[in-house]
Design an enzyme around this catalytic site. Structure first.
Site, PDB file in Angstrom:
ATOM      1  N   GLU A  75      62.795  -7.936-112.195  1.00 21.61           N
ATOM      2  CA  GLU A  75      61.282  -8.037-111.879  1.00 21.61           C
ATOM      3  C   GLU A  75      61.189  -8.304-110.633  1.00 21.61           C
ATOM      4  O   GLU A  75      62.390  -9.059-109.294  1.00 21.61           O
ATOM      5  CB  GLU A  75      61.245  -9.982-112.212  1.00 21.61           C
ATOM      6  N   GLU A  93      54.841 -21.181-114.382  1.00 23.93           N
ATOM      7  CA  GLU A  93      54.673 -19.836-115.099  1.00 23.93           C
ATOM      8  C   GLU A  93      54.905 -19.306-116.330  1.00 23.93           C
ATOM      9  O   GLU A  93      55.505 -18.725-116.357  1.00 23.93           O
ATOM     10  CB  GLU A  93      55.499 -18.918-114.234  1.00 23.93           C
ATOM     11  N   ARG A 120      47.339 -26.060-104.874  1.00 27.64           N
ATOM     12  CA  ARG A 120      48.958 -25.241-104.977  1.00 27.64           C
ATOM     13  C   ARG A 120      49.851 -25.914-104.165  1.00 27.64           C
ATOM     14  O   ARG A 120      50.873 -25.543-104.429  1.00 27.64           O
ATOM     15  CB  ARG A 120      48.886 -23.343-105.488  1.00 27.64           C
ATOM     16  N   LYS A 166      61.198 -22.945-102.226  1.00 25.57           N
ATOM     17  CA  LYS A 166      61.467 -21.702-102.132  1.00 25.57           C
ATOM     18  C   LYS A 166      60.902 -22.209-100.590  1.00 25.57           C
ATOM     19  O   LYS A 166      60.693 -22.621-100.045  1.00 25.57           O
ATOM     20  CB  LYS A 166      59.578 -20.891-102.425  1.00 25.57           C
ATOM     21  N   ASP A 211      54.164 -19.384-101.970  1.00 25.08           N
ATOM     22  CA  ASP A 211      55.523 -18.174-102.794  1.00 25.08           C
ATOM     23  C   ASP A 211      55.444 -17.188-101.551  1.00 25.08           C
ATOM     24  O   ASP A 211      55.054 -15.865-101.701  1.00 25.08           O
ATOM     25  CB  ASP A 211      54.727 -17.799-103.960  1.00 25.08           C
ATOM     26  N   GLU A 221      65.380 -21.518-100.953  1.00 26.00           N
ATOM     27  CA  GLU A 221      65.516 -20.215-101.587  1.00 26.00           C
ATOM     28  C   GLU A 221      64.431 -18.522-100.881  1.00 26.00           C
ATOM     29  O   GLU A 221      63.038 -19.656-100.418  1.00 26.00           O
ATOM     30  CB  GLU A 221      64.784 -20.414-102.559  1.00 26.00           C
ATOM     31  N   GLU A 238      58.729  -8.684-102.579  1.00 30.39           N
ATOM     32  CA  GLU A 238      57.688  -8.648-102.918  1.00 30.39           C
ATOM     33  C   GLU A 238      56.537  -8.599-102.735  1.00 30.39           C
ATOM     34  O   GLU A 238      55.276  -7.612-103.547  1.00 30.39           O
ATOM     35  CB  GLU A 238      57.430  -9.329-103.826  1.00 30.39           C
ATOM     36  N   HIS A 252      48.192 -14.414 -99.462  1.00 33.79           N
ATOM     37  CA  HIS A 252      47.734 -14.174-101.070  1.00 33.79           C
ATOM     38  C   HIS A 252      46.282 -13.361-101.778  1.00 33.79           C
ATOM     39  O   HIS A 252      45.827 -13.695-101.867  1.00 33.79           O
ATOM     40  CB  HIS A 252      47.616 -15.921-101.797  1.00 33.79           C
TER      41      HIS A 252
HETATM   42  C1  GCV Z   1      60.361 -14.652-111.150  1.00 35.79           C
HETATM   43  C2  GCV Z   1      56.401 -15.016-107.911  1.00 35.79           C
HETATM   44  C3  GCV Z   1      56.758 -13.722-108.426  1.00 35.79           C
HETATM   45  C4  GCV Z   1      57.541 -14.222-110.414  1.00 35.79           C
HETATM   46  C5  GCV Z   1      58.464 -15.070-109.952  1.00 35.79           C
HETATM   47  C6  GCV Z   1      58.127 -16.591-109.341  1.00 35.79           C
HETATM   48  C7  GCV Z   1      59.624 -16.914-109.071  1.00 35.79           C
HETATM   49  O1  GCV Z   1      55.316 -15.700-108.760  1.00 35.79           O
HETATM   50  O2  GCV Z   1      55.376 -13.301-108.641  1.00 35.79           O
HETATM   51  O3  GCV Z   1      57.915 -12.979-110.568  1.00 35.79           O
HETATM   52  O4  GCV Z   1      59.094 -14.813-111.482  1.00 35.79           O
HETATM   53  O5  GCV Z   1      57.331 -15.624-108.566  1.00 35.79           O
HETATM   54  O6  GCV Z   1      59.937 -17.117-108.120  1.00 35.79           O
HETATM   55  O7  GCV Z   1      59.619 -17.910-109.921  1.00 35.79           O
END
Ligand code: GCV
Length: 703
Positions: A171, A295, A339, A363, A368, A390, A396, A524
């Protein structure tokens, strides 16, 4: 160029052997400085290494490899005569507290009239780290004849988080498939597993979470635990523990229970038995990383319990074995009006309610892993819970496997931020290393950017981000510049001019990306789903907080998300001193303006330009930076091997196209609200907005 010079250039370039990047920063190329070479040779000629553990064997092999490659010399181990390098465990009853479990000392001394270097530690792993440190000094051509140093990691947990699935997709992975070949494990030990462990040990990484946080319970079944054991056995002598992600609903999915309620006795017993089984197979298993109620992942809230209930159930079960739980704070649900505020709202009330073998993993920013985020307010809010950092190494939202982005400046920006939560100087780094609140359990994780591509990370420069995680989690005082210089010398070249050029590109690369993607605090606004490319107009997903328009809120008045008291009031999650930095629209630093304010298109920026003009300026600056990276890179063509030179050159050319795509798409779209022209001093988009809206990338990697 004169003919003679031209021929010399061609010759030099062809003399540099093509490299595929597999060796990362452990290339061990010949030392160029003659004087230093002599000194290194004399120290590494006769080496005494006491002990015979697997780790000690690794030390011998590594020194052999390093000496052969860099010094063209085969060392003699444990000969009876004079020694140049003495590596030995601290045999004293009392361990040296200055070294701890993983630290080491390197000292110069004189033995029988001859200079020697002593590497000392309390453990074999400490010695291994000391040896890698010495090798790094040699690789970067530093003098070693007068060393007097002690080094101990600032953080206890220095982890990679793999988002690797059991079918080998990764992922958000942009470097091929997962390096874990679950199908052939445990019988087949790929050489990569050993090289992975060795590479991590060279930068002090001491743990790896093997599986995706979007977890699959199958990893916890017997046959898979045998596979995990095989990896743990490879990693152990390198000081690396394995961790797994725990799917919260595993008791239902693989345990045949009807519930996964953390307060239910059968559920608790199921986890206890499962964890007992894991430790019987892997006695030094590290513990779990958990993504819950985020999620779509299952979690304690499915049973009206909270995160602490869930984390503590697992923590109690791993505690007798010395295991830990890293419980992620990445949560958000569509009901909230912002959010940004969610993680704080869910976790702050639970501060102090977690067992002492739980860390909450946060994070770096509140949303994100965006190109630039203010630090997550949780870092200033949880004085009774260790918070683990994190970061995301895999890019990404940073051009994925295609753009050259050195992330150390991003990480340092967050670590150096002052939360003021216990007065001035309460930096995020002090929260994370536990010094602010006295936590001995502390750590930093990086979401891995590793795959089975020949060079491990896809983009040759992405390796630098893996390197950075190791170095910063060992010592977060290191600067971005120091880390880049070390990495360049070991990875590309020791030539002064070449280092200067590459360093300059690296150090400016993050800001360049922010400028051509999300300047002035935009965030974003990327393409739905795969997240590659711009889509500021995106407004079609079911959840508002997945849509770009939710984040930029552009209208005829202006642009940006008002998080002051007039808006969602998210700013109150920070200490007053921090609120004061951001609250006043006229004082808010430009790079965070649109994170906290809905500012008019006419708003006067610190540069004197209007907001609209500044947006045009920043997007164009970003594009110009990439153009200049290309020129700079081309200027060192004859200093880099042709294979990696061309690879980076081609990727930079794509990066430029992408930067122009971002700039044009975003400016044309925002112009529909600002109704202002792009000043004529800037390059004008060559295609209409409709063209940019029609671009589709159907098969981007990493989904
Ligand atoms: C593993 C974001 C990413 C997801 C990821 C998520 C997370 O939303 O797009 O792919 O999922 O972060 O950190 O859990």
């Amino acid at each position: 160029m004169k003919k003679g010079l031209f021929i010399i250039c061609i010759l030099t370039a062809s003399l540099i052997k093509a490299e595929d990047g597999y060796d990362l920063w452990l290339r061990y190329k010949p030392v160029e400085n003659k004087l230093l070479l002599q000194s290194y040779r004399s120290f590494l000629k006769d080496i005494s290494v006491s002990g015979n553990s697997a780790t000690i064997q690794i030390i011998r092999n590594e020194l052999l490899k390093a000496s052969r490659g860099m010094l063209a010399q085969i060392p003699v181990f444990n000969a009876t005569g004079n020694k140049g390098l003495i590596i030995g465990n601290n045999k004293k009853e009392k361990k040296n507290v200055a070294f701890g479990q993983e630290g080491f000392a390197i000292n110069s001394a004189t033995l029988a009239g001859k200079p020697v270097i002593n590497i000392e530690a309390n453990t074999d792993i400490g010695l291994l780290y000391g040896v890698f440190h010495l090798i790094r000094l040699i690789q970067t051509e530093q003098p070693i004849s007068a060393l007097n140093m002690i080094s101990q990691p600032k953080l206890k947990l220095r982890l990679l988080n793999h988002w690797d699935n059991l079918n080998r997709t990764v992922e958000r992975g942009y470097a091929g498939f997962s390096i874990w070949n679950w199908h052939t494990l445990p019988g087949y030990i790929d050489k990569r597993y050993i090289d992975y462990a060795r590479t991590n040990a060279s930068i002090g990484i001491n743990g790896t979470v093997l599986t995706n946080v979007n977890a699959n319970a199958v990893i916890l079944t017997g046959p898979y635990l045998e596979k995990v054991k095989a990896l743990a056995d490879v990693f152990r002598p390198y000081g690396i523990k394995v961790y797994l992600t725990a799917r919260f609903s595993a008791p239902i999915e693989i345990g045949r229970l009807r519930s996964a309620d953390p307060l239910n006795d059968s559920v608790q017993n199921w986890w206890k038995e499962k964890i007992k089984e894991i430790y019987s197979v892997i006695p030094d298993f590290g513990g779990f990383l958990v993504k819950a109620n985020s999620e779509g992942q299952p979690g304690p809230q499915d049973y009206k319990r909270n995160h602490a209930d869930g984390a503590n159930m697992l923590a109690d079960a791993v505690a007798p074995f010395g295991g830990i739980v890293m419980w992620r704070a990445f949560v958000y649900n569509p009901e909230s009006n912002d959010r940004f505020k969610q993680a704080y709202e869910e976790f702050k009330p639970l501060d102090g309610k977690f067992r002492n073998n739980v860390l909450v993993q946060v994070k770096n920013g509140p949303i994100d892993f965006q190109p630039r985020e203010p630090y997550s307010p949780l870092f200033g809010a949880m004085h009774h819970t260790p918070l683990m950092m994190e970061f995301q190494l895999t890019q990404e939202y940073l051009g994925q496997g295609t753009h050259l982005v050195y992330e150390a400046p991003l990480f340092k920006e967050v670590l150096n931020a002052d939360t003021y939560s216990k007065g001035e100087g309460s930096t995020v780094a002090k929260v994370v290393d536990g010094s602010l609140d006295n936590f001995s359990l502390n750590g930093m994780a990086g979401v891995s950017n590793i795959g089975n591509d020949i060079n491990w990370c896809g983009h040759p420069f992405a390796q630098a981000n893996w390197y950075t995680l190791g170095r910063l989690s060992w010592d977060h005082h290191l600067t971005s510049e120091q880390i880049s210089e070390e990495w360049i010398k070991q990875t590309f070249s020791k030539d002064k001019k070449t280092i200067g050029v590459i360093k300059n590109i690296m150090l400016h690369s993050h800001e360049a990306l922010v400028n051509y993607m999300t300047p002035i605090g935009l965030t974003h606004i990327m393409y739905n789903g795969h997240h590659y490319g711009p889509m500021p107009w995106g407004n079609t997903l079911n959840r508002p907080d997945w849509n770009p328009v939710y984040y930029h809120k552009a209208d005829s008045f202006g642009i940006g998300f008002d998080r002051t008291a007039k808006g969602t009031n998210a700013l109150v999650q920070y200490a007053v001193e921090v609120q004061n930095q951001f609250n006043d629209i006229n004082k808010c630093p430009d790079e965070y303006l649109l994170w906290f304010h809905h500012a008019s298109w006419e708003h006067k920026m610190h540069s004197g330009r209007t907001l609209w003009h500044e947006l045009c300026y920043k997007y164009n600056t970003g594009v110009d930076s990439v153009r200049s990276f290309i020129d700079q890179w081309n200027s060192i063509e004859n200093k880099i091997d042709a294979e990696r030179f061309r690879q980076v050159q081609q990727l930079l050319n794509i990066q430029l196209k992408d930067a122009i795509w971002w700039r044009n798409a975003c400016l044309l779209y925002f112009q529909t609200y600002s109704k202002k022209p792009i000043p004529s001093t800037y390059e004008q988009p060559d295609k209409p907005l409709e063209y940019y809206k029609s671009i589709r990338i159907l098969y981007a990697p990493g989904n």
